[in-house]
Motif scaffolding. Sequence first.
Motif, PDB file in Angstrom:
ATOM      1  N   GLU A 182       0.823  -1.203   0.000  1.00  0.00           N
ATOM      2  CA  GLU A 182       0.000   0.000   0.000  1.00  0.00           C
ATOM      3  C   GLU A 182       0.863   1.260   0.000  1.00  0.00           C
ATOM      4  OE1 GLU A 182      -0.369  -2.512   2.079  1.00  0.00           O
ATOM      5  OE2 GLU A 182      -2.462  -3.183   2.136  1.00  0.00           O
ATOM      6  N   GLU A 183       1.933   1.249   0.778  1.00  0.00           N
ATOM      7  CA  GLU A 183       2.817   2.415   0.816  1.00  0.00           C
ATOM      8  C   GLU A 183       3.605   2.563  -0.472  1.00  0.00           C
ATOM      9  OE1 GLU A 183       2.886   4.882   2.763  1.00  0.00           O
ATOM     10  OE2 GLU A 183       1.522   4.079   4.268  1.00  0.00           O
ATOM     11  N   ALA A 184       3.949   1.450  -1.094  1.00  0.00           N
ATOM     12  CA  ALA A 184       4.643   1.528  -2.382  1.00  0.00           C
ATOM     13  C   ALA A 184       3.771   2.211  -3.423  1.00  0.00           C
ATOM     14  CB  ALA A 184       5.040   0.132  -2.846  1.00  0.00           C
ATOM     15  N   ILE A 185       2.473   1.903  -3.409  1.00  0.00           N
ATOM     16  CA  ILE A 185       1.544   2.541  -4.346  1.00  0.00           C
ATOM     17  C   ILE A 185       1.410   4.028  -4.035  1.00  0.00           C
ATOM     18  CG2 ILE A 185      -0.899   2.655  -4.990  1.00  0.00           C
ATOM     19  CD1 ILE A 185      -0.968  -0.397  -4.848  1.00  0.00           C
ATOM     20  N   ARG A 186       1.278   4.364  -2.752  1.00  0.00           N
ATOM     21  CA  ARG A 186       1.178   5.777  -2.380  1.00  0.00           C
ATOM     22  C   ARG A 186       2.443   6.533  -2.787  1.00  0.00           C
ATOM     23  NH1 ARG A 186      -0.609   3.445   2.685  1.00  0.00           N
ATOM     24  NH2 ARG A 186      -2.887   3.459   2.791  1.00  0.00           N
ATOM     25  N   ALA A 187       3.592   5.957  -2.468  1.00  0.00           N
ATOM     26  CA  ALA A 187       4.854   6.617  -2.793  1.00  0.00           C
ATOM     27  C   ALA A 187       5.026   6.761  -4.302  1.00  0.00           C
ATOM     28  CB  ALA A 187       6.025   5.840  -2.200  1.00  0.00           C
ATOM     29  N   GLY A 188       4.671   5.722  -5.056  1.00  0.00           N
ATOM     30  CA  GLY A 188       4.799   5.792  -6.504  1.00  0.00           C
ATOM     31  C   GLY A 188       3.928   6.868  -7.110  1.00  0.00           C
ATOM     32  N   ASP A 189       2.708   7.021  -6.585  1.00  0.00           N
ATOM     33  CA  ASP A 189       1.821   8.077  -7.093  1.00  0.00           C
ATOM     34  C   ASP A 189       2.367   9.462  -6.742  1.00  0.00           C
ATOM     35  OD1 ASP A 189      -0.102   6.548  -8.411  1.00  0.00           O
ATOM     36  OD2 ASP A 189      -1.302   6.243  -6.601  1.00  0.00           O
ATOM     37  N   VAL A 190       2.924   9.602  -5.543  1.00  0.00           N
ATOM     38  CA  VAL A 190       3.552  10.870  -5.160  1.00  0.00           C
ATOM     39  C   VAL A 190       4.694  11.204  -6.110  1.00  0.00           C
ATOM     40  CG1 VAL A 190       5.007  11.975  -3.416  1.00  0.00           C
ATOM     41  CG2 VAL A 190       2.911  10.813  -2.721  1.00  0.00           C
ATOM     42  N   MET A 191       5.512  10.211  -6.413  1.00  0.00           N
ATOM     43  CA  MET A 191       6.651  10.443  -7.291  1.00  0.00           C
ATOM     44  C   MET A 191       6.216  10.766  -8.712  1.00  0.00           C
ATOM     45  SD  MET A 191       9.322   7.598  -5.846  1.00  0.00           S
ATOM     46  CE  MET A 191      10.705   8.336  -6.691  1.00  0.00           C
ATOM     47  N   ALA A 192       5.130  10.139  -9.148  1.00  0.00           N
ATOM     48  CA  ALA A 192       4.600  10.441 -10.476  1.00  0.00           C
ATOM     49  C   ALA A 192       4.129  11.885 -10.564  1.00  0.00           C
ATOM     50  CB  ALA A 192       3.456   9.492 -10.808  1.00  0.00           C
ATOM     51  N   ASP A 193       3.524  12.379  -9.486  1.00  0.00           N
ATOM     52  CA  ASP A 193       3.005  13.745  -9.472  1.00  0.00           C
ATOM     53  C   ASP A 193       4.097  14.789  -9.292  1.00  0.00           C
ATOM     54  OD1 ASP A 193       0.413  12.835  -9.783  1.00  0.00           O
ATOM     55  OD2 ASP A 193      -0.050  12.875  -7.635  1.00  0.00           O
ATOM     56  N   THR A 194       5.227  14.385  -8.756  1.00  0.00           N
ATOM     57  CA  THR A 194       6.276  15.358  -8.429  1.00  0.00           C
ATOM     58  C   THR A 194       7.549  15.167  -9.248  1.00  0.00           C
ATOM     59  OG1 THR A 194       6.871  13.965  -6.503  1.00  0.00           O
ATOM     60  CG2 THR A 194       5.436  15.857  -6.109  1.00  0.00           C
ATOM     61  N   ARG A 195       7.468  14.335 -10.272  1.00  0.00           N
ATOM     62  CA  ARG A 195       8.485  14.237 -11.333  1.00  0.00           C
ATOM     63  C   ARG A 195       9.863  13.815 -10.835  1.00  0.00           C
ATOM     64  NH1 ARG A 195       6.446  16.576 -15.925  1.00  0.00           N
ATOM     65  NH2 ARG A 195       7.914  15.101 -16.848  1.00  0.00           N
ATOM     66  N   TRP A 196       9.964  12.559 -10.416  1.00  0.00           N
ATOM     67  CA  TRP A 196      11.226  11.966  -9.992  1.00  0.00           C
ATOM     68  C   TRP A 196      11.792  11.054 -11.078  1.00  0.00           C
ATOM     69  CZ3 TRP A 196      13.826  12.129  -5.178  1.00  0.00           C
ATOM     70  CH2 TRP A 196      13.177  12.847  -4.161  1.00  0.00           C
ATOM     71  N   ASP A 197      13.108  11.031 -11.190  1.00  0.00           N
ATOM     72  CA  ASP A 197      13.808   9.971 -11.913  1.00  0.00           C
ATOM     73  C   ASP A 197      14.298   8.955 -10.885  1.00  0.00           C
ATOM     74  OD1 ASP A 197      13.488  11.257 -14.400  1.00  0.00           O
ATOM     75  OD2 ASP A 197      15.256  12.498 -14.021  1.00  0.00           O
ATOM     76  N   ILE A 198      14.475   7.705 -11.308  1.00  0.00           N
ATOM     77  CA  ILE A 198      14.858   6.649 -10.375  1.00  0.00           C
ATOM     78  C   ILE A 198      16.044   5.875 -10.915  1.00  0.00           C
ATOM     79  CG2 ILE A 198      14.085   4.588  -9.133  1.00  0.00           C
ATOM     80  CD1 ILE A 198      11.254   5.578  -9.335  1.00  0.00           C
ATOM     81  N   TRP A 199      16.998   5.595 -10.025  1.00  0.00           N
ATOM     82  CA  TRP A 199      18.132   4.743 -10.353  1.00  0.00           C
ATOM     83  C   TRP A 199      18.091   3.478  -9.509  1.00  0.00           C
ATOM     84  CZ3 TRP A 199      22.856   8.571  -9.789  1.00  0.00           C
ATOM     85  CH2 TRP A 199      22.756   9.572 -10.769  1.00  0.00           C
ATOM     86  N   VAL A 200      18.433   2.365 -10.148  1.00  0.00           N
ATOM     87  CA  VAL A 200      18.788   1.138  -9.430  1.00  0.00           C
ATOM     88  C   VAL A 200      20.182   0.786  -9.931  1.00  0.00           C
ATOM     89  CG1 VAL A 200      18.201  -1.251  -8.885  1.00  0.00           C
ATOM     90  CG2 VAL A 200      16.379   0.410  -9.337  1.00  0.00           C
ATOM     91  N   TYR A 259      -2.849   0.605 -10.522  1.00  0.00           N
ATOM     92  CA  TYR A 259      -1.695   1.480 -10.307  1.00  0.00           C
ATOM     93  C   TYR A 259      -0.731   1.421 -11.491  1.00  0.00           C
ATOM     94  CZ  TYR A 259       2.917   2.840  -8.605  1.00  0.00           C
ATOM     95  OH  TYR A 259       4.169   3.406  -8.499  1.00  0.00           O
ATOM     96  N   LEU A 260      -0.402   0.208 -11.940  1.00  0.00           N
ATOM     97  CA  LEU A 260       0.530   0.066 -13.059  1.00  0.00           C
ATOM     98  C   LEU A 260      -0.025   0.725 -14.315  1.00  0.00           C
ATOM     99  CD1 LEU A 260       1.659  -3.638 -12.530  1.00  0.00           C
ATOM    100  CD2 LEU A 260       3.095  -1.599 -12.261  1.00  0.00           C
TER     101      LEU A 260
END
Length: 369
Positions: A148-166, A224-225
Amino acid sequence: MWSKTWGLWLCLAVAGCGSADRAPPVTFANESDGTAEPVVDPAPQAAPVDVMTSTHWPDARLEGGTARITCSFDYEADGEGEPLESLTFFALVDALSPCRETGRVRVRYEGKIGAGFTALVQRVAAMADRMEIQSRVLDISSTGGHVEEAIRAGDVMADTRWDIWVREDAICHSACVLVLAGGDTRSVKGKVGIHRLFRDRSRANSRAELRAELKQVHGDVTEYLERNGGAAALADLMMTVPNRDLRLLTSEELTLFGLAGVNAAQADLDRILVMRRCGKPFVQRRDAFAYAFENQCLKDPGDGFEEQRMCGLALRKQFGFPDATCPNDGPLADLMEPDGDLRLARKDDEKRDAPPPSATTSGSTVRSR
């Protein structure tokens, strides 16, 4: 000077123009038959308050993980940054203030996905917005956590324009994969693994009850996906892998499931918005640039990220950018200063022209510019 200016800005940002309370409007029912009973219309519902626009942020703690903040994307040369000890408003002011000059921030996060992680990405983005720090990178290594938190965090990041590195030495397993889906661009060199995702504190006592719970989780993950440019088929594949096991995704599968490279959902949304502002010919040139950039410039995270951007800046001229009509909507516009100078080049010039720290004149360190 900074503290006074920032304090004044905050006061203006959170102040409101007060007005006297007004009684709710009154209408009358049954006027035709003479009864005319007064009916008070319900008061309009107030819009939800965005607490991130104030200085009084709710309590939040980063439990289950560690975060470091840096203004550099070159982790090999400049390290991982300073530890973030608190998620309070003024702790974020202190942590991100140095990044105002470069216009970029990298958050190195190692640990579980939970409520503290969601608060972290939300609060860093909120402070970055206030300071006009446009380039934001989540540099993550996580074994997973709460779906549930992963979905919340992912939506926050989508709205606030993050790039992600692994990065090559990092992992992104289980619920972390959902976070990965929320990024604008995803640079993946490490291990990404999936399995069944359970609801927190499952109460299932039978296969039927477990299936009902999993069906709900599957539906939430699928939705979500789909809204974040990922493939619904990924949610189906997760269901086939027991939670105790892990299936690593290949680079081809990462691309197939929409977890690597440019986020398709964000790319299409950007295209629609820019089309309205700048017109079709502009968007066609922008699309041609994007195709060339993906084929000629995309490389690994870290050093490669800086090289990618410099490669992209060289491509801009070939496609007629910057454009006088829409200068802020061209590719890599976030790297440009308001006066049109290149932000990164200016900083690099200052760094190159500066004398060694040991050089002194009359007992004072010599500083260029």
